[in-house]
Design a protein around this motif. Structure first.
Motif, mmCIF file in Angstrom:
data_model
loop_
_atom_site.group_PDB
_atom_site.id
_atom_site.type_symbol
_atom_site.label_atom_id
_atom_site.label_comp_id
_atom_site.label_asym_id
_atom_site.label_seq_id
_atom_site.Cartn_x
_atom_site.Cartn_y
_atom_site.Cartn_z
ATOM 1 N N ASP A 155 75.760 78.652 43.994
ATOM 2 C CA ASP A 155 74.362 78.174 43.472
ATOM 3 C C ASP A 155 73.226 79.408 43.463
ATOM 4 O O ASP A 155 72.538 79.494 42.712
ATOM 5 N N LYS A 156 73.389 80.061 44.600
ATOM 6 C CA LYS A 156 72.110 81.110 44.567
ATOM 7 C C LYS A 156 72.327 81.964 43.626
ATOM 8 O O LYS A 156 71.264 82.457 43.041
ATOM 9 N N LYS A 172 70.265 80.959 40.131
ATOM 10 C CA LYS A 172 68.968 80.579 40.160
ATOM 11 C C LYS A 172 68.435 81.783 39.990
ATOM 12 O O LYS A 172 68.491 82.955 40.428
ATOM 13 N N ASP A 176 64.289 82.822 40.913
ATOM 14 C CA ASP A 176 63.332 82.342 41.812
ATOM 15 C C ASP A 176 62.018 83.379 41.433
ATOM 16 O O ASP A 176 62.157 84.435 41.643
ATOM 17 N N GLU A 215 61.542 78.028 39.720
ATOM 18 C CA GLU A 215 62.721 78.386 39.802
ATOM 19 C C GLU A 215 63.477 78.033 38.401
ATOM 20 O O GLU A 215 63.116 76.834 37.791
ATOM 21 N N GLN A 264 67.118 77.321 36.671
ATOM 22 C CA GLN A 264 68.600 77.502 36.742
ATOM 23 C C GLN A 264 69.302 77.213 35.474
ATOM 24 O O GLN A 264 68.839 76.450 34.359
ATOM 25 N N THR A 319 73.017 76.689 34.243
ATOM 26 C CA THR A 319 74.338 76.389 34.719
ATOM 27 C C THR A 319 75.179 75.226 33.934
ATOM 28 O O THR A 319 74.566 74.524 32.945
ATOM 29 N N SER A 355 68.625 69.518 41.397
ATOM 30 C CA SER A 355 67.228 70.195 41.161
ATOM 31 C C SER A 355 66.280 69.923 42.255
ATOM 32 O O SER A 355 65.319 70.876 42.705
ATOM 33 N N TYR A 385 66.725 71.689 45.618
ATOM 34 C CA TYR A 385 66.087 73.134 45.274
ATOM 35 C C TYR A 385 64.594 72.972 45.282
ATOM 36 O O TYR A 385 63.904 74.108 46.025
ATOM 37 N N ALA A 437 60.278 73.395 38.387
ATOM 38 C CA ALA A 437 62.019 73.407 38.320
ATOM 39 C C ALA A 437 62.156 73.452 36.774
ATOM 40 O O ALA A 437 61.882 72.364 36.354
ATOM 41 N N ASN A 463 65.250 73.440 34.535
ATOM 42 C CA ASN A 463 66.821 73.388 34.419
ATOM 43 C C ASN A 463 67.224 73.564 32.963
ATOM 44 O O ASN A 463 67.197 72.571 32.137
#
Length: 215
Positions: free
Chosen positions: A69-70, A73, A75, A89, A91, A93, A102, A105, A128, A130
């Motif tokens: 996961d890290k 992402k 940040d 943040e 993502q 994915t 989400s 996080y 966030a 996504n």
């Protein structure tokens, strides 16, 4: 002419900017800070946020049930033209359970922004973003949707500290192929099409609004 040239280029020679390494090299690199600022402002213009003028890249790694996961992402700590500091943040994915993921996080980032001797008033908003290579929201055909906390009956906002963006790439490509999207008059669409034009996972290249099987 451009389409013919593109078709002569093998897929393995084209960069899919959705893969982790390429995405972070483009948007998570200090030397490309200006590019990241423009990209974020294109996304956040929809919610009326003040323009971002500076970014610092965070190295914090949020834990989760998946050790990968890290790595998916990005940040960021951004500063707007009014001096407001916001955690962002991003993502990118192919994983599912993205709504709860989400939120998880978001909560971790909001909690980490609280430092010793700070007051709760000083907590930074967290946005966030996504960017998904699959569709997740069945209730809309729009490729970019945003979410906040509002009162149920009178619909006024409780706080701007919480903001979620979901960008579904298949819906973007669908609109583009159907001539419902003019990237020349939509700066966000231009950025997203740059990310979505090569789909290495599905072995496809999108060109001249036609889906082509590579190879």
């Amino acid at each position: 002419m451009k389409s013919k040239v593109l078709k002569r280029i093998p897929l393995e020679r084209l960069m899919d900017l959705k893969i982790e390494y390429a995405f972070k090299q483009l948007f998570g690199n200090e030397k490309n800070k200006d590019i990241t600022v423009v990209f974020l402002n294109a996304i956040l213009q929809k919610t009326g946020r003040n323009r971002i003028i500076d970014i610092s890249f965070e190295n914090t790694e949020a834990g989760g049930e998946d050790p990968d996961d890290k790595r998916s992402k990005l940040d960021l700590l951004v500063t707007t033209d009014t001096g407001k500091v916001i955690n962002v943040e991003i993502q990118f994915t192919n994983r599912h359970n993205m709504i709860k993921r989400s939120m998880y996080y978001w909560a971790g980032t909001y909690h980490r922004s609280f430092k010793k001797r700070m007051t709760y008033k000083e907590l930074h908003p967290v946005i966030a973003i996504n960017i998904l290579n699959f569709n997740i929201l069945n209730g809309t055909d729009r490729f970019h949707t945003t979410y906040h906390l509002y009162e149920d009956e009178e619909n006024f906002q409780l706080t701007d500290d919480m903001e979620f963006h979901f960008i579904e790439m298949p819906k973007l490509i669908k609109d583009w192929k159907a001539n419902k999207l003019d990237p020349w008059n939509n700066v966000l669409a231009r950025w997203l099409l740059m990310l979505g034009i090569i789909d290495r996972k599905n072995d496809k290249v999108y060109a001249d609004k036609k889906l082509r099987k590579a190879g």
